[in-house]
Design a protein around this motif. Structure first.
Motif, PDB file in Angstrom:
ATOM      1  N   THR A 143       0.889  -1.054  -0.111  1.00 19.56           N
ATOM      2  CA  THR A 143      -0.216   0.141   0.100  1.00 19.56           C
ATOM      3  C   THR A 143       0.745   1.617  -0.214  1.00 19.56           C
ATOM      4  OG1 THR A 143      -0.161   0.415   3.033  1.00 19.56           O
ATOM      5  CG2 THR A 143      -1.565  -1.267   1.060  1.00 19.56           C
ATOM      6  N   GLU A 144       0.558   2.115  -0.275  1.00 16.60           N
ATOM      7  CA  GLU A 144       0.952   3.907   0.170  1.00 16.60           C
ATOM      8  C   GLU A 144       1.733   3.279   1.831  1.00 16.60           C
ATOM      9  OE1 GLU A 144       0.321   8.459  -1.267  1.00 16.60           O
ATOM     10  OE2 GLU A 144      -0.952   6.903  -1.887  1.00 16.60           O
ATOM     11  N   HIS A 145       0.508   3.743   2.280  1.00 15.56           N
ATOM     12  CA  HIS A 145       1.496   3.309   3.559  1.00 15.56           C
ATOM     13  C   HIS A 145       2.964   2.828   3.457  1.00 15.56           C
ATOM     14  CE1 HIS A 145       1.739   3.984   7.725  1.00 15.56           C
ATOM     15  NE2 HIS A 145       1.756   2.704   8.346  1.00 15.56           N
ATOM     16  N   ASP A 146       3.259   1.555   3.334  1.00 16.17           N
ATOM     17  CA  ASP A 146       3.822   0.814   2.692  1.00 16.17           C
ATOM     18  C   ASP A 146       4.844   1.591   2.635  1.00 16.17           C
ATOM     19  OD1 ASP A 146       2.559  -1.101   4.543  1.00 16.17           O
ATOM     20  OD2 ASP A 146       2.084  -2.587   2.540  1.00 16.17           O
ATOM     21  N   PHE A 147       5.430   2.211   2.108  1.00 15.57           N
ATOM     22  CA  PHE A 147       5.896   2.998   0.381  1.00 15.57           C
ATOM     23  C   PHE A 147       6.618   3.592   1.252  1.00 15.57           C
ATOM     24  CE2 PHE A 147       7.222   6.896  -1.940  1.00 15.57           C
ATOM     25  CZ  PHE A 147       8.036   6.414  -2.770  1.00 15.57           C
ATOM     26  N   ILE A 196       6.941  -5.799  10.952  1.00 15.23           N
ATOM     27  CA  ILE A 196       7.888  -5.131  11.191  1.00 15.23           C
ATOM     28  C   ILE A 196       7.980  -5.750   9.630  1.00 15.23           C
ATOM     29  CG2 ILE A 196       9.955  -5.780  10.775  1.00 15.23           C
ATOM     30  CD1 ILE A 196      10.194  -6.045  13.988  1.00 15.23           C
ATOM     31  N   LEU A 197       7.834  -4.568   8.858  1.00 17.49           N
ATOM     32  CA  LEU A 197       8.559  -5.017   7.282  1.00 17.49           C
ATOM     33  C   LEU A 197       9.616  -5.171   6.960  1.00 17.49           C
ATOM     34  CD1 LEU A 197       7.069  -4.527   4.563  1.00 17.49           C
ATOM     35  CD2 LEU A 197       8.552  -2.744   4.319  1.00 17.49           C
ATOM     36  N   LEU A 198       9.840  -7.108   6.292  1.00 19.55           N
ATOM     37  CA  LEU A 198      10.542  -7.942   6.092  1.00 19.55           C
ATOM     38  C   LEU A 198      11.153  -7.811   4.972  1.00 19.55           C
ATOM     39  CD1 LEU A 198      10.390 -11.238   8.804  1.00 19.55           C
ATOM     40  CD2 LEU A 198      11.979  -9.648   9.013  1.00 19.55           C
ATOM     41  N   ALA A 199       9.915  -8.133   3.727  1.00 22.43           N
ATOM     42  CA  ALA A 199       9.918  -7.816   2.874  1.00 22.43           C
ATOM     43  C   ALA A 199       9.590  -7.052   1.902  1.00 22.43           C
ATOM     44  CB  ALA A 199      10.340  -9.663   2.674  1.00 22.43           C
ATOM     45  N   VAL A 255       2.893   0.022  -9.383  1.00 21.08           N
ATOM     46  CA  VAL A 255       2.436  -0.978  -9.059  1.00 21.08           C
ATOM     47  C   VAL A 255       1.404  -0.886  -8.333  1.00 21.08           C
ATOM     48  CG1 VAL A 255       5.634  -1.395  -8.410  1.00 21.08           C
ATOM     49  CG2 VAL A 255       3.683  -0.629  -6.492  1.00 21.08           C
ATOM     50  N   LEU A 256       0.911   0.371  -7.308  1.00 26.95           N
ATOM     51  CA  LEU A 256      -0.750  -0.100  -7.424  1.00 26.95           C
ATOM     52  C   LEU A 256      -2.016  -0.222  -8.036  1.00 26.95           C
ATOM     53  CD1 LEU A 256      -0.080   2.490  -4.221  1.00 26.95           C
ATOM     54  CD2 LEU A 256      -0.161   0.354  -4.310  1.00 26.95           C
ATOM     55  N   ASN A 257      -1.194  -0.129  -9.458  1.00 26.26           N
ATOM     56  CA  ASN A 257      -2.764   0.141 -10.068  1.00 26.26           C
ATOM     57  C   ASN A 257      -2.535  -0.541 -11.558  1.00 26.26           C
ATOM     58  OD1 ASN A 257      -4.142   2.546  -9.025  1.00 26.26           O
ATOM     59  ND2 ASN A 257      -1.934   3.588  -9.572  1.00 26.26           N
ATOM     60  N   LYS A 303      -3.356  -3.875 -13.409  1.00 29.20           N
ATOM     61  CA  LYS A 303      -4.003  -5.546 -12.908  1.00 29.20           C
ATOM     62  C   LYS A 303      -2.884  -6.523 -13.372  1.00 29.20           C
ATOM     63  CE  LYS A 303      -8.085  -2.870 -13.944  1.00 29.20           C
ATOM     64  NZ  LYS A 303      -7.640  -2.000 -12.602  1.00 29.20           N
ATOM     65  N   ASP A 304      -2.346  -6.419 -13.540  1.00 24.69           N
ATOM     66  CA  ASP A 304      -1.386  -7.862 -14.507  1.00 24.69           C
ATOM     67  C   ASP A 304       0.020  -8.142 -13.350  1.00 24.69           C
ATOM     68  OD1 ASP A 304      -0.029  -5.895 -15.492  1.00 24.69           O
ATOM     69  OD2 ASP A 304       0.977  -7.330 -17.127  1.00 24.69           O
ATOM     70  N   PHE A 305       0.194  -7.519 -12.210  1.00 22.95           N
ATOM     71  CA  PHE A 305       0.511  -7.689 -11.410  1.00 22.95           C
ATOM     72  C   PHE A 305       0.576  -7.111  -9.722  1.00 22.95           C
ATOM     73  CE2 PHE A 305       4.149  -4.707  -9.115  1.00 22.95           C
ATOM     74  CZ  PHE A 305       5.694  -5.563  -9.661  1.00 22.95           C
ATOM     75  N   LYS A 306       1.231  -7.818  -8.566  1.00 24.78           N
ATOM     76  CA  LYS A 306       0.844  -7.500  -7.468  1.00 24.78           C
ATOM     77  C   LYS A 306       2.377  -7.783  -7.111  1.00 24.78           C
ATOM     78  CE  LYS A 306      -1.804 -10.150  -5.409  1.00 24.78           C
ATOM     79  NZ  LYS A 306      -3.720 -10.424  -4.844  1.00 24.78           N
ATOM     80  N   GLN A 307       2.180  -6.267  -6.173  1.00 22.16           N
ATOM     81  CA  GLN A 307       2.735  -5.757  -4.889  1.00 22.16           C
ATOM     82  C   GLN A 307       2.829  -6.514  -3.696  1.00 22.16           C
ATOM     83  OE1 GLN A 307       6.148  -4.325  -7.305  1.00 22.16           O
ATOM     84  NE2 GLN A 307       7.461  -4.077  -4.915  1.00 22.16           N
ATOM     85  N   ILE A 308       3.359  -6.806  -3.277  1.00 20.51           N
ATOM     86  CA  ILE A 308       3.271  -7.802  -2.345  1.00 20.51           C
ATOM     87  C   ILE A 308       4.153  -7.396  -0.824  1.00 20.51           C
ATOM     88  CG2 ILE A 308       1.868  -9.815  -3.117  1.00 20.51           C
ATOM     89  CD1 ILE A 308       3.983 -11.513  -1.847  1.00 20.51           C
ATOM     90  N   CYS A 309       4.120  -7.228   0.394  1.00 18.48           N
ATOM     91  CA  CYS A 309       4.550  -6.930   1.775  1.00 18.48           C
ATOM     92  C   CYS A 309       5.121  -8.119   2.850  1.00 18.48           C
ATOM     93  CB  CYS A 309       3.953  -6.053   2.336  1.00 18.48           C
ATOM     94  SG  CYS A 309       4.479  -4.330   2.009  1.00 18.48           S
ATOM     95  N   ILE A 310       5.784  -8.422   3.239  1.00 25.70           N
ATOM     96  CA  ILE A 310       5.656  -9.447   3.879  1.00 25.70           C
ATOM     97  C   ILE A 310       6.235  -9.176   5.089  1.00 25.70           C
ATOM     98  CG2 ILE A 310       7.001 -11.266   4.845  1.00 25.70           C
ATOM     99  CD1 ILE A 310       6.524 -10.090   0.947  1.00 25.70           C
ATOM    100  N   PHE A 311       5.704  -9.866   6.531  1.00 22.31           N
ATOM    101  CA  PHE A 311       5.292  -8.555   7.941  1.00 22.31           C
ATOM    102  C   PHE A 311       5.934  -9.594   8.733  1.00 22.31           C
ATOM    103  CE2 PHE A 311       2.949  -5.591   5.619  1.00 22.31           C
ATOM    104  CZ  PHE A 311       3.565  -4.002   6.670  1.00 22.31           C
ATOM    105  N   LYS A 312       6.415  -9.776   9.806  1.00 20.54           N
ATOM    106  CA  LYS A 312       6.930 -10.722  11.019  1.00 20.54           C
ATOM    107  C   LYS A 312       6.598  -9.608  12.280  1.00 20.54           C
ATOM    108  CE  LYS A 312       9.685 -13.288  13.852  1.00 20.54           C
ATOM    109  NZ  LYS A 312       9.909 -13.067  14.851  1.00 20.54           N
ATOM    110  N   ASP A 313       5.759  -9.650  12.999  1.00 19.52           N
ATOM    111  CA  ASP A 313       5.580  -9.183  14.326  1.00 19.52           C
ATOM    112  C   ASP A 313       4.660  -7.045  13.853  1.00 19.52           C
ATOM    113  OD1 ASP A 313       5.207 -11.159  15.809  1.00 19.52           O
ATOM    114  OD2 ASP A 313       7.332 -11.341  16.273  1.00 19.52           O
TER     115      ASP A 313
END
Length: 148
Positions: free
Chosen positions: A9-13, A56-59, A40-42, A44-54
């Motif tokens: 999301t924009e917040h993760d940016f 914390i943005l890990l990846a 990346v937010l718009n 259709k054929d692409f997804k940007q993802i975040c990986i969190f642990k507790d």
């Protein structure tokens, strides 16, 4: 390790942008800006993802989704929080992503890796991904493949 995958999301940016102050990220992925975020937010054929642990943005990982002309997922970018690099998170996160129920349209995965990005090449090799081909699209890229 309990990790959670969610859409970028924009917040993760704001947090992700801080990572580009570190040489390990900025030299491999160059930079991100508002244009990158809008893209990346718009798409259709692409997804940007975040990986969190507790919380914390890990990846962060960008993935092209399977399309009628190609039936595979393609990782365009994969970065680990600089504070958590070289601690075993990358391989665990990559495995979690490719085995996630969110990505079950295809069993085939590829990664687009710049020929200059030796760390990423070694990372994918270490994780059992095999060299498929070299293609020049302005940037020379290695393409790796992996199936579930």
């Amino acid at each position: 390790m309990e990790i959670n995958i969610k859409d970028f999301t924009e917040h993760d940016f704001l947090e992700y942008d801080k990572w580009f102050k570190h040489e390990s990220i900025s030299s491999a992925l160059e930079y991100i800006d508002q244009e990158w975020l809008d893209s990346v937010l718009n798409q259709k054929d692409f997804k940007q993802i975040c990986i969190f642990k507790d919380n914390i943005l890990l990846a962060v990982c960008g993935i092209y989704l399977p399309q009628p002309e190609y039936n595979y997922y393609a990782i365009s970018d994969f970065s680990i929080n600089p504070d958590y690099q070289h601690k075993g998170y990358g391989s665990k996160i990559l495995n979690k992503i490719i085995n996630s129920n969110s990505f079950n349209e295809s069993d085939c995965w590829k990664a687009l890796v710049s020929i200059r990005n030796v760390n990423a090449i070694n990372f994918f090799k270490k994780n059992g991904w095999n060299f498929e081909c070299n293609q020049d699209n302005g940037y020379s890229k290695y393409y790796y493949f992996k199936t579930k």
